[in-house]
Enzyme design. Structure first.
Site, mmCIF file in Angstrom:
data_model
loop_
_atom_site.group_PDB
_atom_site.id
_atom_site.type_symbol
_atom_site.label_atom_id
_atom_site.label_comp_id
_atom_site.label_asym_id
_atom_site.label_seq_id
_atom_site.Cartn_x
_atom_site.Cartn_y
_atom_site.Cartn_z
ATOM 1 N N CYS A 131 3.151 -0.656 -7.713
ATOM 2 C CA CYS A 131 4.344 -1.510 -7.781
ATOM 3 C C CYS A 131 4.481 -2.127 -9.178
ATOM 4 O O CYS A 131 3.797 -3.106 -9.497
ATOM 5 C CB CYS A 131 4.268 -2.583 -6.697
ATOM 6 S SG CYS A 131 5.714 -3.651 -6.668
ATOM 7 N N CYS A 134 5.764 -5.690 -9.214
ATOM 8 C CA CYS A 134 4.760 -6.667 -8.766
ATOM 9 C C CYS A 134 3.704 -6.914 -9.843
ATOM 10 O O CYS A 134 3.341 -8.051 -10.112
ATOM 11 C CB CYS A 134 4.048 -6.166 -7.511
ATOM 12 S SG CYS A 134 5.142 -5.514 -6.250
ATOM 13 N N ASP A 135 3.205 -5.843 -10.451
ATOM 14 C CA ASP A 135 2.018 -5.964 -11.300
ATOM 15 C C ASP A 135 2.282 -5.766 -12.794
ATOM 16 O O ASP A 135 1.382 -5.979 -13.609
ATOM 17 C CB ASP A 135 0.960 -4.932 -10.857
ATOM 18 C CG ASP A 135 0.528 -5.166 -9.409
ATOM 19 O OD1 ASP A 135 0.567 -6.338 -8.970
ATOM 20 O OD2 ASP A 135 0.167 -4.199 -8.725
HETATM 21 C C1 LIG Z 1 -0.463 -3.826 -3.360
HETATM 22 C C2 LIG Z 1 0.957 -4.328 -3.188
HETATM 23 C C3 LIG Z 1 1.405 -5.337 -4.001
HETATM 24 C C4 LIG Z 1 2.698 -5.818 -3.829
HETATM 25 N N1 LIG Z 1 3.089 -6.873 -4.616
HETATM 26 C C5 LIG Z 1 4.305 -7.427 -4.402
HETATM 27 C C6 LIG Z 1 4.711 -8.567 -5.157
HETATM 28 O O1 LIG Z 1 3.987 -9.055 -6.033
HETATM 29 N N2 LIG Z 1 5.941 -9.084 -4.881
HETATM 30 C C7 LIG Z 1 6.793 -8.556 -3.956
HETATM 31 O O2 LIG Z 1 7.879 -9.100 -3.732
HETATM 32 N N3 LIG Z 1 6.426 -7.464 -3.244
HETATM 33 C C8 LIG Z 1 5.218 -6.895 -3.436
HETATM 34 N N4 LIG Z 1 4.851 -5.782 -2.740
HETATM 35 C C9 LIG Z 1 5.824 -5.204 -1.796
HETATM 36 C C10 LIG Z 1 5.861 -6.067 -0.500
HETATM 37 O O3 LIG Z 1 4.549 -6.300 -0.049
HETATM 38 C C11 LIG Z 1 6.694 -5.381 0.549
HETATM 39 O O4 LIG Z 1 7.992 -5.140 0.048
HETATM 40 C C12 LIG Z 1 6.804 -6.234 1.811
HETATM 41 O O5 LIG Z 1 5.514 -6.499 2.351
HETATM 42 C C13 LIG Z 1 7.649 -5.534 2.866
HETATM 43 O O6 LIG Z 1 7.624 -6.303 4.009
HETATM 44 P P1 LIG Z 1 7.920 -5.694 5.456
HETATM 45 O O7 LIG Z 1 7.762 -6.812 6.405
HETATM 46 O O8 LIG Z 1 9.181 -4.944 5.411
HETATM 47 O O9 LIG Z 1 6.814 -4.572 5.690
HETATM 48 P P2 LIG Z 1 5.239 -4.599 5.616
HETATM 49 O O10 LIG Z 1 4.729 -5.702 4.806
HETATM 50 O O11 LIG Z 1 4.849 -3.216 5.239
HETATM 51 O O12 LIG Z 1 4.782 -4.861 7.125
HETATM 52 C C14 LIG Z 1 4.967 -3.869 8.089
HETATM 53 C C15 LIG Z 1 4.337 -4.333 9.382
HETATM 54 O O13 LIG Z 1 4.613 -3.372 10.403
HETATM 55 C C16 LIG Z 1 3.422 -3.096 11.127
HETATM 56 N N5 LIG Z 1 3.568 -1.772 11.746
HETATM 57 C C17 LIG Z 1 3.535 -0.544 11.174
HETATM 58 N N6 LIG Z 1 3.718 0.421 12.107
HETATM 59 C C18 LIG Z 1 3.895 -0.232 13.287
HETATM 60 C C19 LIG Z 1 4.143 0.194 14.629
HETATM 61 N N7 LIG Z 1 4.227 1.496 14.960
HETATM 62 N N8 LIG Z 1 4.262 -0.757 15.610
HETATM 63 C C20 LIG Z 1 4.179 -2.084 15.313
HETATM 64 N N9 LIG Z 1 3.949 -2.545 14.055
HETATM 65 C C21 LIG Z 1 3.804 -1.629 13.069
HETATM 66 C C22 LIG Z 1 2.322 -3.227 10.102
HETATM 67 O O14 LIG Z 1 1.063 -3.437 10.720
HETATM 68 C C23 LIG Z 1 2.816 -4.467 9.355
HETATM 69 O O15 LIG Z 1 2.480 -5.623 10.073
HETATM 70 C C24 LIG Z 1 3.566 -5.265 -2.861
HETATM 71 C C25 LIG Z 1 3.120 -4.204 -2.068
HETATM 72 C C26 LIG Z 1 1.824 -3.747 -2.219
HETATM 73 C C27 LIG Z 1 1.333 -2.631 -1.330
#
Ligand SMILES: Cc1cc2nc3c(=O)[nH]c(=O)nc-3n(C[C@H](O)[C@H](O)[C@H](O)COP(=O)(O)OP(=O)(O)OC[C@H]3O[C@@H](n4cnc5c(N)ncnc54)[C@H](O)[C@@H]3O)c2cc1C
Length: 298
Positions: A131, A134-135
């Site tokens: 990302c 992010c980094d």
């Molecule tokens: C290493 C890293 C660093 C990052 N740094 C930043 C940053 O500095 N700033 C920023 O804004 N963004 C950052 N991001 C991006 C950010 O984390 C994501 O955009 C954000 O977490 C997305 O949120 P979400 O709730 O859509 O999905 P996610 O955070 O991916 O959560 C998905 C959820 O769904 C669950 N799930 C998956 N499959 C199923 C299923 N079949 N049934 C039920 N539950 C399920 C998972 O367990 C999880 O709880 C980073 C990402 C990574 C990987």
């Protein structure tokens, strides 16, 4: 029968849970295998407005807030969703349970496609990142590589070129065939972006007595760098969904193809920028749509 089952416990799912709970809707968060999703992995979160701490601390705070408004949590993953004749849904889980709901919010996130070469896993979070937004800031004035050749890779390279000293794009093909012309032109114009075509990495290692990394290509060339940004695509977590729901080339859900009563938020939503701020925004929006839908049926 729940009013709403929210799939996923990342920032999108937890935001939706806060809104549904506060609207007095009987809400279940099906949290997946572990709490927090990708945000739970972030050691130092600097670009979510109003927050300075780790991603997991933010998640714990959001969960507490959702629980305080009555949202319940179940740590399991959905394996299937059945559409019932009366317009309700049945969610089948990998722990053998099934639950019924009047509305569903899909917030199961996405995962960056991983670079499967020696050292990529070992140096993840220690020089290897998926990302740039992010980094990238941590590489101010330093040298970085970008792996990939699509729009995402070129956008990352342009973003990093404003921060880093030198950016080198490593791409396995002979041209950026898949990227938009406007991005290709912008990359060409930047003096601090260099492109290495027909090149693939074989391994990543640490330079002895240094913080720098050595990226070794399949031709045996060694490139010294401070950071490696991988942009070879994302895959949404949507295996549990029927094929009738339209998805883009990353598996992300097109909201217009969802049946009435089903909503989508966060990284699994097609056409949103994959960030915590957008996950929170779309989580709020999906919950408000679900609440309005429920109220229209009462
Ligand atoms: C290493 C890293 C660093 C990052 N740094 C930043 C940053 O500095 N700033 C920023 O804004 N963004 C950052 N991001 C991006 C950010 O984390 C994501 O955009 C954000 O977490 C997305 O949120 P979400 O709730 O859509 O999905 P996610 O955070 O991916 O959560 C998905 C959820 O769904 C669950 N799930 C998956 N499959 C199923 C299923 N079949 N049934 C039920 N539950 C399920 C998972 O367990 C999880 O709880 C980073 C990402 C990574 C990987």
């Amino acid at each position: 029968m729940f009013d709403c089952i929210i799939l996923g416990s990342g920032p999108a799912g937890l935001t939706a849970a806060i809104y549904c709970g506060r609207a007095k809707k009987n809400t279940l968060v099906l949290a997946g295998a572990s709490l927090g999703g990708q945000t739970g992995e972030i050691a130092k979160l600097e670009n979510y407005p109003g927050w300075a701490g780790s991603g997991m601390e933010l998640i714990m705070f959001m969960k507490k807030q959702a629980s305080s408004f009555g949202a319940k949590f179940e740590f399991a993953s959905a394996t299937d969703i059945k559409f019932n004749d009366d317009g309700t849904f049945t969610v089948i889980c990998d722990n053998g349970k099934s639950m019924d709901a009047k509305t569903i919010i899909l917030a199961t996130g996405a995962m960056a496609r991983r670079l499967e070469i020696d050292g990529a896993r070992e140096f993840f979070g220690h020089g290897v990142s998926y990302c740039a937004t992010c980094d990238g800031f941590f590489y101010n004035g330093r040298d970085v590589l970008v792996i990939g050749g699509g729009n995402a890779a070129l956008n990352d390279a342009l973003y990093l070129a404003d921060v880093a000293k030198n950016v080198t794009i490593i791409y396995r093909k002979s041209e950026f065939f898949r990227a938009e012309a406007v991005l290709r032109d912008r990359v060409k114009e930047r003096e601090n972006i260099k492109c290495m075509f027909n090149t693939e990495l074989k391994s990543i290692s640490k330079k002895p007595d240094s913080e720098r990394l050595i990226a070794t290509t399949t031709n045996g060339d060694e490139i010294e760098t401070d950071g490696i940004f991988v942009a070879i695509g994302h895959e949404a977590n949507t295996d549990y969904l029927s094929e009738t729901i339209k998805r883009d080339d990353m598996g992300r859900i097109a909201p217009e193809s969802l049946p009435h009563g089903m909503f989508v938020a966060g990284d699994v939503h097609s056409n949103i920028k994959m960030q915590i701020a957008t996950a929170v925004g779309t989580g709020c929006s999906a919950a408000m749509d679900a609440i309005a839908y429920l109220n229209s049926k009462e």
